[in-house]
Design an enzyme around this catalytic site. Structure first.
Site, PDB file in Angstrom:
ATOM      1  N   TYR A  17      26.361  59.530  39.480  1.00 36.83           N
ATOM      2  CA  TYR A  17      27.335  59.728  40.554  1.00 36.83           C
ATOM      3  C   TYR A  17      26.697  60.524  41.693  1.00 36.83           C
ATOM      4  O   TYR A  17      26.813  60.146  42.863  1.00 36.83           O
ATOM      5  CB  TYR A  17      28.584  60.439  40.009  1.00 36.83           C
ATOM      6  CG  TYR A  17      29.644  60.646  41.057  1.00 36.83           C
ATOM      7  CD1 TYR A  17      30.408  59.575  41.512  1.00 36.83           C
ATOM      8  CD2 TYR A  17      29.874  61.897  41.618  1.00 36.83           C
ATOM      9  CE1 TYR A  17      31.366  59.748  42.492  1.00 36.83           C
ATOM     10  CE2 TYR A  17      30.826  62.091  42.592  1.00 36.83           C
ATOM     11  CZ  TYR A  17      31.568  61.014  43.024  1.00 36.83           C
ATOM     12  OH  TYR A  17      32.519  61.185  44.009  1.00 36.83           O
ATOM     13  N   GLU A  39      39.965  61.496  42.350  1.00 37.11           N
ATOM     14  CA  GLU A  39      40.130  62.881  42.808  1.00 37.11           C
ATOM     15  C   GLU A  39      41.518  63.403  42.458  1.00 37.11           C
ATOM     16  O   GLU A  39      41.666  64.556  42.048  1.00 37.11           O
ATOM     17  CB  GLU A  39      39.870  63.000  44.312  1.00 37.11           C
ATOM     18  CG  GLU A  39      38.434  62.785  44.721  1.00 37.11           C
ATOM     19  CD  GLU A  39      37.444  63.805  44.162  1.00 37.11           C
ATOM     20  OE1 GLU A  39      37.864  64.882  43.676  1.00 37.11           O
ATOM     21  OE2 GLU A  39      36.240  63.510  44.209  1.00 37.11           O
ATOM     22  N   TRP A  47      35.455  67.580  36.677  1.00 37.48           N
ATOM     23  CA  TRP A  47      34.983  66.295  37.188  1.00 37.48           C
ATOM     24  C   TRP A  47      34.315  65.502  36.068  1.00 37.48           C
ATOM     25  O   TRP A  47      34.414  64.277  36.022  1.00 37.48           O
ATOM     26  CB  TRP A  47      34.052  66.505  38.374  1.00 37.48           C
ATOM     27  CG  TRP A  47      33.654  65.231  39.049  1.00 37.48           C
ATOM     28  CD1 TRP A  47      32.386  64.771  39.221  1.00 37.48           C
ATOM     29  CD2 TRP A  47      34.511  64.247  39.635  1.00 37.48           C
ATOM     30  NE1 TRP A  47      32.394  63.559  39.885  1.00 37.48           N
ATOM     31  CE2 TRP A  47      33.709  63.215  40.143  1.00 37.48           C
ATOM     32  CE3 TRP A  47      35.894  64.136  39.772  1.00 37.48           C
ATOM     33  CZ2 TRP A  47      34.217  62.091  40.777  1.00 37.48           C
ATOM     34  CZ3 TRP A  47      36.410  63.016  40.409  1.00 37.48           C
ATOM     35  CH2 TRP A  47      35.575  62.013  40.896  1.00 37.48           C
TER      36      TRP A  47
END
Length: 180
Positions: A17, A39, A47
């Site tokens: 990512y 998000e 995360w």
């Protein structure tokens, strides 16, 4: 985010990512929608949790097809809330579905979600937050800021010494351009 630039390289989830997505400009509306949905789902969690569940999210939300998700009814809502592979939070599920409908309206009025974002650019973080709060559900300062950094509308995804930063700058994300 210098800490992320130190933590992510070589990590099985954060690494790809960080190296190939975070901070790069995004043209595809469904990918923009996915980033917003991820998000939203990260709120209150790490995360890493979201990245580990990303494939399950993609399956559960029909590849983040804006058209499909915007058409979800009660059966799909129940299915999502029963899906142990994703984050089963009613407010987050409802926000993602609602926001898909909002994005459809933005596509109609501006041609695309990306065009709507480009039309707003450049804004300060605070003005972006106000804009997102007026437009979407479940988008506070952190969610809005991370979404915009991850898609190239705000700087700060990588520190200047991070090797990925040079690739991002070469891709000319919106934050590097002023409104013409």
């Amino acid at each position: 985010m210098s800490d992320y630039c130190d933590l992510a390289p070589g990590h099985p989830f954060h690494g790809p990512y960080h190296d190939h997505e975070y901070g790069f400009p995004v043209a595809d509306d469904d990918i923009l929608f996915e980033r917003l949905a991820l998000e939203i789902n990260q709120a209150g969690l790490s995360w890493l949790t979201v990245l580990k569940k990303r494939e399950a999210f993609q399956r559960a939300f029909d590849g983040f097809s804006i058209e499909r998700v915007a058409a979800y009814g009660e059966a799909e809502r129940r299915r999502l809330l029963d899906d142990a592979g994703i984050i089963r939070n009613r407010l987050k599920v409802e926000a993602v579905i609602h926001n898909a409908g909002v994005i459809q309206a933005l596509q109609e009025s501006h041609g695309s979600f990306r065009a709507w974002l480009d039309h707003q650019h450049p804004l300060s973080h605070g003005d972006w937050v106000k804009c997102f709060k007026r437009t979407f559900k479940f988008t506070g300062p952190e969610i809005t800021g991370e979404f915009l950094m991850s898609t190239g509308y705000l700087p700060g995804a990588h520190r200047d010494g991070c090797p990925v930063q040079a690739r991002i700058l070469a891709a000319a994300p919106p934050w590097t351009r002023s409104r013409e």
